[in-house]
Design a protein around this motif. Structure first.
Motif, short mmCIF file in Angstrom:
data_model
loop_
_atom_site.label_atom_id
_atom_site.label_comp_id
_atom_site.label_asym_id
_atom_site.label_seq_id
_atom_site.Cartn_x
_atom_site.Cartn_y
_atom_site.Cartn_z
N ASP A 79 0.84 -1.21 0.00
CA ASP A 79 0.00 0.00 0.00
C ASP A 79 0.88 1.26 0.00
N ALA A 80 1.94 1.24 0.79
CA ALA A 80 2.86 2.38 0.83
C ALA A 80 3.53 2.56 -0.53
N ALA A 81 3.96 1.46 -1.15
CA ALA A 81 4.58 1.55 -2.48
C ALA A 81 3.61 2.17 -3.47
N GLN A 82 2.37 1.73 -3.44
CA GLN A 82 1.35 2.26 -4.35
C GLN A 82 1.10 3.74 -4.09
N GLY A 83 1.27 4.17 -2.85
CA GLY A 83 1.08 5.57 -2.50
C GLY A 83 2.15 6.49 -3.07
N TYR A 84 3.26 5.93 -3.47
CA TYR A 84 4.36 6.71 -4.04
C TYR A 84 4.53 6.49 -5.54
N VAL A 85 3.70 5.69 -6.14
CA VAL A 85 3.90 5.32 -7.54
C VAL A 85 3.87 6.54 -8.48
N ASP A 86 3.19 7.60 -8.07
CA ASP A 86 3.15 8.80 -8.91
C ASP A 86 4.52 9.48 -8.99
N ALA A 87 5.45 9.11 -8.13
CA ALA A 87 6.80 9.67 -8.17
C ALA A 87 7.68 9.00 -9.23
N LEU A 88 7.19 7.90 -9.79
CA LEU A 88 7.95 7.19 -10.83
C LEU A 88 7.79 7.88 -12.17
N GLY A 89 8.84 7.85 -12.95
CA GLY A 89 8.78 8.40 -14.29
C GLY A 89 8.05 7.46 -15.25
N ASN A 90 7.74 7.98 -16.40
CA ASN A 90 7.13 7.18 -17.47
C ASN A 90 8.25 6.64 -18.35
N ASP A 91 9.07 5.79 -17.75
CA ASP A 91 10.22 5.23 -18.46
C ASP A 91 10.31 3.74 -18.12
N GLY A 92 11.35 3.10 -18.58
CA GLY A 92 11.51 1.67 -18.36
C GLY A 92 11.59 1.31 -16.89
N TYR A 93 12.32 2.11 -16.11
CA TYR A 93 12.42 1.84 -14.69
C TYR A 93 11.06 1.97 -14.01
N GLY A 94 10.34 3.03 -14.31
CA GLY A 94 9.01 3.22 -13.72
C GLY A 94 8.08 2.08 -14.08
N ALA A 95 8.13 1.64 -15.33
CA ALA A 95 7.28 0.52 -15.77
C ALA A 95 7.66 -0.76 -15.04
N MET A 96 8.95 -0.99 -14.86
CA MET A 96 9.42 -2.20 -14.16
C MET A 96 8.91 -2.21 -12.72
N ILE A 97 9.03 -1.08 -12.03
CA ILE A 97 8.59 -1.01 -10.63
C ILE A 97 7.07 -1.15 -10.54
N ARG A 98 6.34 -0.50 -11.42
CA ARG A 98 4.87 -0.63 -11.41
C ARG A 98 4.44 -2.09 -11.62
N THR A 99 5.09 -2.76 -12.57
CA THR A 99 4.79 -4.17 -12.83
C THR A 99 5.09 -5.03 -11.61
N ALA A 100 6.23 -4.79 -10.99
CA ALA A 100 6.60 -5.57 -9.80
C ALA A 100 5.62 -5.31 -8.65
N ILE A 101 5.18 -4.07 -8.50
CA ILE A 101 4.18 -3.75 -7.46
C ILE A 101 2.91 -4.55 -7.72
N ASP A 102 2.47 -4.60 -8.97
CA ASP A 102 1.27 -5.37 -9.32
C ASP A 102 1.48 -6.86 -9.04
N GLU A 103 2.66 -7.38 -9.38
CA GLU A 103 2.96 -8.80 -9.13
C GLU A 103 2.93 -9.14 -7.64
#
Length: 171
Positions: free
Chosen positions: A126-150
């Motif tokens: 939940d905390a990770a999801q609360g900060y997801v808006d701080a991620l860029g729209n790049d490969g790293y951001g996509a990787m972290i978003r995917t891992a959060i979903d997993e």
């Protein structure tokens, strides 16, 4: 020590951390762990929060045992809490501390999940999801978003197995 000495020393420390991380990525996990542990000891508990956060974050990935990884991930989060945007921008103008938190909380969630502590894992995801808006729209951001979903899905199904996409510490 003058400011340029401090800056040079900080750059040398970050270079040493980066070299050790590369050792781990090329299959020399034990050598990477040993080197990072030596640097950690030299930094001490009052060392530069950027160095402590970076080192602990990467050192956690070098352990397959989720309890050992958890210890280092807690240290990384604690160091990030002491890190300022001003200090971080002396290292890289494009970074801010808030951008560290999705990955830091993700790693904690994944370790708690692997240990079967699903309530703690849920709090961290939940905390990770609360900060997801701080991620860029790049490969790293996509990787972290995917891992959060997993990890969120694995928490829901109460799965403790290692994720295929998770870093591996063996070697």
């Amino acid at each position: 020590m003058n400011v340029s000495d401090t800056t040079q020393s900080a750059q040398e420390t970050m270079t040493a951390i980066t070299r050790a991380v590369e050792l781990g990525r090329t299959g020399s996990a034990q050598a990477a762990r040993d080197t990072l542990l030596e640097i950690w000891a030299a930094l001490g508990p009052q060392g530069d929060p950027l160095h402590r956060c970076t080192l602990a974050h990467y050192l956690a990935d070098l352990y397959d045992d989720p309890a050992q990884a958890l210890c280092w991930d807690v240290r990384a989060l604690d160091a990030a809490d002491g890190l300022t945007d001003e200090r971080l921008r002396r290292h890289d103008q494009n970074l801010d501390v808030r951008g560290f938190y999705p990955s830091l909380h993700l790693n904690l969630a994944d370790n708690y999940r692997r240990l079967g502590s699903f309530d703690a894992a849920q709090r961290e995801i939940d905390a990770a999801q609360g900060y997801v808006d701080a991620l860029g729209n790049d490969g790293y951001g996509a990787m972290i978003r995917t891992a959060i979903d997993e990890v969120a899905a694995a928490i829901r199904t109460r799965t403790t197995a290692r994720r295929a996409s998770a870093p591996h510490g063996h070697g």
